[in-house]
Design a protein around this motif. Structure first.
Motif, mmCIF file in Angstrom:
data_model
loop_
_atom_site.group_PDB
_atom_site.id
_atom_site.type_symbol
_atom_site.label_atom_id
_atom_site.label_comp_id
_atom_site.label_asym_id
_atom_site.label_seq_id
_atom_site.Cartn_x
_atom_site.Cartn_y
_atom_site.Cartn_z
ATOM 1 N N ASP A 159 76.022 163.352 49.438
ATOM 2 C CA ASP A 159 75.286 162.408 48.584
ATOM 3 C C ASP A 159 75.082 161.127 49.388
ATOM 4 O O ASP A 159 75.662 160.093 49.095
ATOM 5 C CB ASP A 159 76.064 162.141 47.295
ATOM 6 N N MET A 160 74.247 161.229 50.413
ATOM 7 C CA MET A 160 74.117 160.147 51.386
ATOM 8 C C MET A 160 73.712 158.830 50.749
ATOM 9 O O MET A 160 74.262 157.772 51.052
ATOM 10 C CB MET A 160 73.092 160.548 52.459
ATOM 11 N N GLY A 161 72.744 158.843 49.836
ATOM 12 C CA GLY A 161 72.255 157.610 49.239
ATOM 13 C C GLY A 161 72.935 157.217 47.950
ATOM 14 O O GLY A 161 72.546 156.232 47.310
ATOM 15 N N GLY A 162 73.956 157.972 47.538
ATOM 16 C CA GLY A 162 74.729 157.590 46.361
ATOM 17 C C GLY A 162 74.047 157.830 45.031
ATOM 18 O O GLY A 162 74.381 157.157 44.051
ATOM 19 N N SER A 163 73.121 158.770 44.952
ATOM 20 C CA SER A 163 72.485 159.067 43.662
ATOM 21 C C SER A 163 73.524 159.372 42.597
ATOM 22 O O SER A 163 73.414 158.908 41.447
ATOM 23 C CB SER A 163 71.530 160.264 43.796
ATOM 24 N N MET A 215 73.722 159.142 60.416
ATOM 25 C CA MET A 215 73.867 159.128 61.859
ATOM 26 C C MET A 215 72.681 159.823 62.519
ATOM 27 O O MET A 215 72.114 160.773 61.977
ATOM 28 C CB MET A 215 75.158 159.856 62.273
ATOM 29 N N GLY A 216 72.306 159.353 63.711
ATOM 30 C CA GLY A 216 71.317 160.037 64.538
ATOM 31 C C GLY A 216 69.992 160.277 63.852
ATOM 32 O O GLY A 216 69.441 159.395 63.177
ATOM 33 N N SER A 217 69.480 161.499 64.004
ATOM 34 C CA SER A 217 68.172 161.840 63.442
ATOM 35 C C SER A 217 68.187 161.827 61.921
ATOM 36 O O SER A 217 67.140 161.630 61.285
ATOM 37 C CB SER A 217 67.735 163.219 63.942
ATOM 38 N N ALA A 218 69.365 162.024 61.319
ATOM 39 C CA ALA A 218 69.455 161.998 59.859
ATOM 40 C C ALA A 218 69.057 160.628 59.317
ATOM 41 O O ALA A 218 68.412 160.521 58.267
ATOM 42 C CB ALA A 218 70.871 162.351 59.416
ATOM 43 N N ARG A 219 69.433 159.563 60.035
ATOM 44 C CA ARG A 219 69.074 158.218 59.577
ATOM 45 C C ARG A 219 67.566 158.031 59.567
ATOM 46 O O ARG A 219 67.017 157.419 58.650
ATOM 47 C CB ARG A 219 69.740 157.166 60.477
ATOM 48 N N ASN A 220 66.900 158.574 60.562
ATOM 49 C CA ASN A 220 65.442 158.475 60.594
ATOM 50 C C ASN A 220 64.832 159.182 59.393
ATOM 51 O O ASN A 220 63.911 158.662 58.745
ATOM 52 C CB ASN A 220 64.904 159.083 61.889
ATOM 53 N N ARG A 221 65.348 160.376 59.053
ATOM 54 C CA ARG A 221 64.835 161.103 57.896
ATOM 55 C C ARG A 221 65.094 160.324 56.612
ATOM 56 O O ARG A 221 64.237 160.273 55.716
ATOM 57 C CB ARG A 221 65.489 162.485 57.811
ATOM 58 N N VAL A 222 66.277 159.739 56.503
ATOM 59 C CA VAL A 222 66.616 158.986 55.295
ATOM 60 C C VAL A 222 65.650 157.823 55.092
ATOM 61 O O VAL A 222 65.124 157.615 53.990
ATOM 62 C CB VAL A 222 68.063 158.471 55.374
ATOM 63 N N VAL A 262 62.591 157.283 56.329
ATOM 64 C CA VAL A 262 61.222 157.718 56.058
ATOM 65 C C VAL A 262 61.106 158.274 54.642
ATOM 66 O O VAL A 262 60.187 157.912 53.881
ATOM 67 C CB VAL A 262 60.776 158.777 57.090
ATOM 68 N N ASN A 263 62.032 159.163 54.270
ATOM 69 C CA ASN A 263 61.966 159.768 52.936
ATOM 70 C C ASN A 263 62.128 158.732 51.828
ATOM 71 O O ASN A 263 61.486 158.816 50.783
ATOM 72 C CB ASN A 263 63.030 160.852 52.793
ATOM 73 N N THR A 264 63.005 157.753 52.050
ATOM 74 C CA THR A 264 63.218 156.731 51.019
ATOM 75 C C THR A 264 61.997 155.841 50.858
ATOM 76 O O THR A 264 61.601 155.510 49.725
ATOM 77 C CB THR A 264 64.449 155.875 51.365
ATOM 78 N N VAL A 265 61.374 155.440 51.960
ATOM 79 C CA VAL A 265 60.157 154.614 51.862
ATOM 80 C C VAL A 265 59.064 155.361 51.107
ATOM 81 O O VAL A 265 58.390 154.804 50.223
ATOM 82 C CB VAL A 265 59.673 154.214 53.271
ATOM 83 N N LEU A 266 58.881 156.631 51.422
ATOM 84 C CA LEU A 266 57.847 157.411 50.756
ATOM 85 C C LEU A 266 58.168 157.606 49.271
ATOM 86 O O LEU A 266 57.288 157.493 48.408
ATOM 87 C CB LEU A 266 57.689 158.769 51.440
ATOM 88 N N ALA A 267 59.427 157.878 48.959
ATOM 89 C CA ALA A 267 59.820 158.111 47.566
ATOM 90 C C ALA A 267 59.694 156.851 46.724
ATOM 91 O O ALA A 267 59.180 156.889 45.597
ATOM 92 C CB ALA A 267 61.250 158.639 47.518
ATOM 93 N N SER A 318 68.033 162.631 50.648
ATOM 94 C CA SER A 318 67.240 161.881 51.625
ATOM 95 C C SER A 318 67.513 162.297 53.059
ATOM 96 O O SER A 318 66.634 162.197 53.917
ATOM 97 C CB SER A 318 67.493 160.373 51.461
ATOM 98 N N ASP A 319 68.715 162.784 53.355
ATOM 99 C CA ASP A 319 69.037 163.196 54.723
ATOM 100 C C ASP A 319 69.108 164.713 54.867
ATOM 101 O O ASP A 319 69.530 165.224 55.899
ATOM 102 C CB ASP A 319 70.372 162.595 55.158
ATOM 103 N N LEU A 320 68.691 165.432 53.819
ATOM 104 C CA LEU A 320 68.834 166.875 53.848
ATOM 105 C C LEU A 320 67.573 167.525 54.398
ATOM 106 O O LEU A 320 67.012 167.070 55.375
ATOM 107 C CB LEU A 320 69.199 167.388 52.451
#
Length: 487
Positions: free
Chosen positions: A203-207, A269-276, A278-283, A324-326
């Motif tokens: 639960d990376m973003g704490g939903s 961490m790493g590439s997961a942070r980039n996905r988080v 990008v996905n959060t901005v879009l969402a 977000s990081d999945l």
């Protein structure tokens, strides 16, 4: 738009003037009783200092080690900017978002700061305790080590309490809020340790761990602490907003909207942070547009509502947190955000009045912004887990779901664990909130004994011009007092 949110079999109280409310509800309170609050607040801080003296030490990154200075600098450079962003969200974003009450704006911002300061210190201790109890990387033989990453995790805990604060905003005094926060953080850390240590849930973003827990705990505590009919009897005309207070609250929305990607990605961490990010901005962008659309369509006035725009525009950041990081791509993130914005607005339009008729008073409507989108995020996380293969973005799936490392789990089993985390979070938060809310009744609030009004700064603050807020037309006050309950 005016929503009828009065409880069944209770007539809406007659709107009275401020002077009449003052005369009816204000009596003299002795200083000895007020000193008890100061003793409690100061005593808790003294206990924290003693506990830190025996149990806490600086982490490895704070200690000079030969040949490791460059690594330490890299860790600080990587984490501290995100820590600053999360800190701004907690103190400025949440603080100003709650200033919509035109006669309680000072208390909203100041108590937000006070509770945050206590909870950051307490969360470091409770996180350390439960992580050792569940043997998550550490044991009780080691002291609790504090680094920038731990400060970020502590901010997450403080955020959960501030979400609950929104449900009891204007109804609880500082001692009661501190008592609620101390109890909640202890249960918050327990729930997070169960999710991470026992379920292996991501639960990376704490939903779930932050937003759903804080929302359900808050509404349960509010229900047990003060009945809807008592709130209606004591609020007078104070539970209302003005153009000025709504504008200040919108400042909080803007800060939260800008920094939400950092909140979701601070510990990635790493590439997961980039996905988080990008996905959060879009969402959150998609939830912003859907909130405007839904507000315009669902409000009977055919106009936008500030309660919707201040809150539902943020729902995408809440809902996308768990996944977000999945393994989601860009368009699913946008779909999650778009649905979350519409669901959040629907909650303010339909669910809020229904809960009020059932006797539940949620000052800020935290269930609509944090609770429902948080559950949506938990479900999205379970779906993402179920559809994940053995690799994602060219990396082993164990980097995304640590519990699946080396084929230890199947995708379906991980999905069941993610689902179990949803039910555990709701169960612990609701049960804990009901018990703590009931106990809050017995925590003294001398200011309330001398002044029965709710949503009033004058109960707690020296006022150079007591109760001098810009005038609001009575018709607007009545409508806003019933309808406008943002967080």
């Amino acid at each position: 738009m005016t929503q009828d949110t009065t409880a069944p079999n209770h007539e809406t109280p007659e709107v009275v003037t401020t002077e009449a409310a003052d005369a009816e509800h204000v009596v003299e309170t002795g200083r000895p009783k007020k000193k008890s609050v100061a003793i409690f607040l100061g005593g808790v801080q003294v206990v924290f200092i003693l506990l830190y003296g025996f149990l806490v030490e600086h982490g490895d990154n704070s200690t000079a080690t030969a040949g490791a200075e460059e690594e330490h600098d890299e860790s600080l450079t990587r984490l501290y900017p995100f820590y600053q962003d999360v800190h701004v969200m907690v103190l400025v974003g949440f603080g100003f978002l709650m200033t919509f009450l035109h006669r309680y704006s000072m208390s909203s911002v100041a108590f937000n700061l006070l509770i945050s300061a206590y909870m950051i210190q307490w969360a470091i201790l409770t996180n350390g305790f439960w992580h050792r109890a569940f043997r998550i990387h550490v044991s009780f033989h080691e002291k609790i080590q504090v680094g920038v990453g731990d400060l970020i995790a502590a901010d997450f805990g403080a955020a959960a309490v501030l979400i609950s604060f929104g449900a009891v905003l204007g109804k609880a005094g500082p001692a009661q809020l501190l008592f609620m926060g101390l109890c909640e953080i202890f249960l918050y850390s327990l729930n997070e340790a169960i999710g991470v240590g026992e379920y292996g849930a991501v639960d990376m973003g704490g939903s779930l761990y932050v937003h759903s827990f804080g929302a359900f705990f808050g509404v349960a505590a509010s229900f047990a602490f003060m009945s809807f009919s008592e709130v209606e009897r004591r609020k007078g005309t104070a539970e209302a907003s003005s153009r000025t207070s709504d504008t200040f609250a919108m400042i909080g929305t803007l800060f939260l909207w800008m920094f939400w990607p950092s909140f979701n990605g601070a510990l990635a961490m790493g590439s997961a942070r980039n996905r988080v990010v990008v996905n959060t901005v879009l969402a959150i962008s998609a939830s912003c547009t859907s909130a405007f659309v839904a507000s315009y369509v669902l409000r009977k006035s055919g106009k936008f509502s500030m309660v919707d725009i201040q809150n539902a525009t943020l729902a995408g950041g809440v809902a996308v947190g768990s996944s977000s990081d999945l393994v989601i791509n860009s368009w699913p993130a946008m779909l999650i955000g778009f649905l979350a914005g519409a669901i959040s607005v629907s909650g303010y339009v339909f669910l809020q009045p229904a809960l009020a008729k059932m006797g539940l008073h949620d000052t800020c409507g935290v269930l609509n912004l944090h609770g429902l989108p948080g559950i949506m995020g938990g479900v999205s996380g379970a779906i993402s887990a179920a559809t994940s293969g053995s690799s994602v973005y060219g990396s082993d799936i164990g980097l995304v779901f640590p519990a699946r490392s080396g084929g230890a789990r199947t995708a379906s089993y991980q999905a069941w664990m993610q689902t179990a985390c949803v039910f555990t979070t709701v169960g612990i938060s609701v049960a804990g909130g009901l018990v703590v809310g009931f106990l809050m009744r017995y925590v003294p609030d001398p200011a309330a004994e001398g002044d029965q009004r709710l949503f009033e700064d004058g109960k707690y603050w020296e006022m150079e011009e007591p109760d001098s807020e810009e005038p609001i037309e009575q018709s607007v006050v009545v409508e806003k007092a019933v309808e406008h309950q943002p967080f």
